[in-house]
Design an enzyme around this catalytic site. Structure first.
Site, short mmCIF file in Angstrom:
data_model
loop_
_atom_site.label_atom_id
_atom_site.label_comp_id
_atom_site.label_asym_id
_atom_site.label_seq_id
_atom_site.Cartn_x
_atom_site.Cartn_y
_atom_site.Cartn_z
CG HIS A 292 18.81 39.04 -12.29
ND1 HIS A 292 19.03 40.58 -12.36
CD2 HIS A 292 18.88 38.60 -13.07
CE1 HIS A 292 18.67 40.76 -13.39
NE2 HIS A 292 18.61 40.26 -14.39
CB CYS A 293 22.98 42.10 -9.82
SG CYS A 293 21.46 42.39 -9.04
CB ILE A 294 28.00 40.12 -9.96
CG1 ILE A 294 26.72 40.35 -8.64
CG2 ILE A 294 29.74 40.37 -9.79
CD1 ILE A 294 28.08 40.48 -7.73
CG ASP A 297 23.55 44.68 -13.05
OD1 ASP A 297 23.00 43.39 -13.48
OD2 ASP A 297 23.50 44.97 -11.46
#
Length: 455
Positions: A292-294, A297
């Site tokens: 989900h993040c890298i 973001d």
């Protein structure tokens, strides 16, 4: 890190702090996915009565029956938590019974690569009418700096049925307040080397009392709490952590592309550089970014930076490099087949691993999904094998409708593409049984065979 000096507390905050310290506060966690469910279990283990909330009826039903839907969380953990008072519901009206409300909802990107805050907005709208005096609301969802102040708090203030508002500052002496903080999640699926409670917890309050209360809450379940001065600082901390990884992965991905042309083994180079005891941290190339993040973001920060007339060139370049890796895999497969006088169109391709990283059951933003779609667009006949996914149906950005394929027929495929290097795989047997192997993860390190193409 900012040193937070405890401020004098109004009676309602004093009462809340007492409940937090003696663990009699009721904790509500909204969003029971890869972040919210583990967090709920941590609070339950610490002795808090936890109420989980989710709009997914299947998740609520599974938890109510004592079953887990996350591979690394056994059913017994759910059952033990239930014995301690944990339960799950779709009914947001019981928000008013909670002393703490923690939002762990998704923050994806839109089709135009812009922040999609609809889950935060809808959740805030759902809980606002049920807020009561003194409650502590914490956002954990990864997002751009300013989301808590500009999006969450205004919705909560407008939606209160009894005229409550988020406490604004030390000068706010109103009794009709609730408290708001931001604390970024730091989940790392598949990481068994660091216990969840040993990961320091960053906390930033909308104002000092909110920060103090949030810090007291998390001190019950984390070994260390790091308090920063504002919610924006806490939001930016999470983005920095992940953008740091994104940029360094982009660097080694670009170096991999160059090394392939030069005939140099980039994994050997990285391992050699990692022997330096200072000034270097190893990152490894791959078929693209997942989780989900890298992959997400950097775009959150780039989007927000435009408001300040600032162009994040370095971050956006890293994003472009990482986003291009699935097409590099496609090109490598096509060229490997061409060298064997085969066309990609009509070839049978088996993709090994569709989780976004090894040994987990998480598909979020997995590069495997895009690679499968790219192969299909070139008229290849694609199957997959992944021990963690019997089927792959429909997600926010894909609709594959595929079933897991046995490795027993691996010799029937023109090419096997290793995209996720699960530990369960016997790579020597895979190479022996396959006609051609394109390895995107260096999973076949140490295996010498003309069948292997490392990309």
């Amino acid at each position: 890190m900012t040193t937070t000096i405890a401020v004098p507390l109004p009676s309602v905050a004093e009462h809340q702090l007492l409940k937090l310290n003696n663990r009699t506060a009721k904790v509500g966690v909204i969003g029971l996915g890869y972040v919210g469910l583990p967090l709920s279990l941590l609070f339950s283990e610490a002795g808090f009565v936890v109420q989980g909330f989710d709009i997914d009826a299947k998740k609520v039903s599974s938890l109510s029956e004592g079953r887990s839907y996350i591979q690394r969380i056994p059913h017994t953990d759910i059952q033990v938590a239930a014995e301690r008072g944990f339960s799950a519901t779709k009914d947001f009206s019981v928000i008013s019974d909670q002393d703490v409300i923690i939002l762990c909802v998704p923050t994806p990107l839109t089709e135009h690569r812009e922040p999609d805050l609809s889950f935060i907005e809808k959740t805030a709208q759902a809980i606002a009418p049920h807020l009561r005096v003194g409650q502590l609301v914490i956002l954990e969802s990864t997002t751009y700096p300013g989301t808590t102040e500009e999006i969450l708090i205004p919705i909560l203030n407008r939606g209160s049925r009894i005229g409550l508002h988020a406490r604004e500052s030390d000068k706010d002496v109103s009794d009709n307040v609730f408290y708001v903080a931001f604390s970024p999640e730091r989940e790392d699926p598949g990481n068994n080397t660091v216990a969840r409670r040993d990961i320091p917890k960053v906390v930033g309050g909308h104002e000092p009392i909110a920060g103090q209360l949030a810090g007291a809450l998390y001190e019950n379940i984390f070994g260390r709490v790091v308090k920063v001065s504002t919610t924006q600082a806490a939001e930016m901390t999470k983005l920095l952590e992940n953008i740091y990884r994104c940029v360094n992965i982009a660097l080694v991905n670009e170096l991999k592309l160059l090394s392939l042309r030069m005939g140099i083994d980039i994994w050997e180079v990285i391992d050699a550089a990692a022997t330096k005891p200072f000034g270097f941290q190893p990152f490894y190339p791959g078929p693209g970014l997942g989780g989900h993040c890298i992959p997400i973001d950097p775009f959150y920060l780039s989007w927000k930076a435009r408001e300040w007339d600032f162009h994040t060139k370095f971050i956006e370049l890293a994003g472009e490099i990482n986003e291009g890796m699935p097409r590099h895999v496609l090109q490598s497969v096509s060229e490997a087949l061409n060298r064997r006088c085969k066309s990609l169109s009509g070839s049978k391709i088996l993709v090994l691993g569709i989780a976004y990283k090894k040994d987990i059951d998480d598909l979020r933003e997995s590069p495997s999904l895009q690679i499968i779609e790219l192969l299909q667009q070139e008229q290849a006949k694609v199957d997959y094998n992944d021990p963690y996914f019997p089927t792959v149906g429909r997600g926010r950005h894909y609709n594959l409708g595929m079933k897991n394929t046995s490795l027993d027929t691996i010799g029937d495929y023109d090419c096997v593409v290793i995209v996720t290097d699960h530990s369960d795989y016997d790579y020597e047997a895979i190479v022996e049984g396959a006609n051609l192997v394109v390895d995107t993860r260096n999973a076949t390190k140490g295996i010498n065979s003309p069948k292997i193409v490392r990309c």
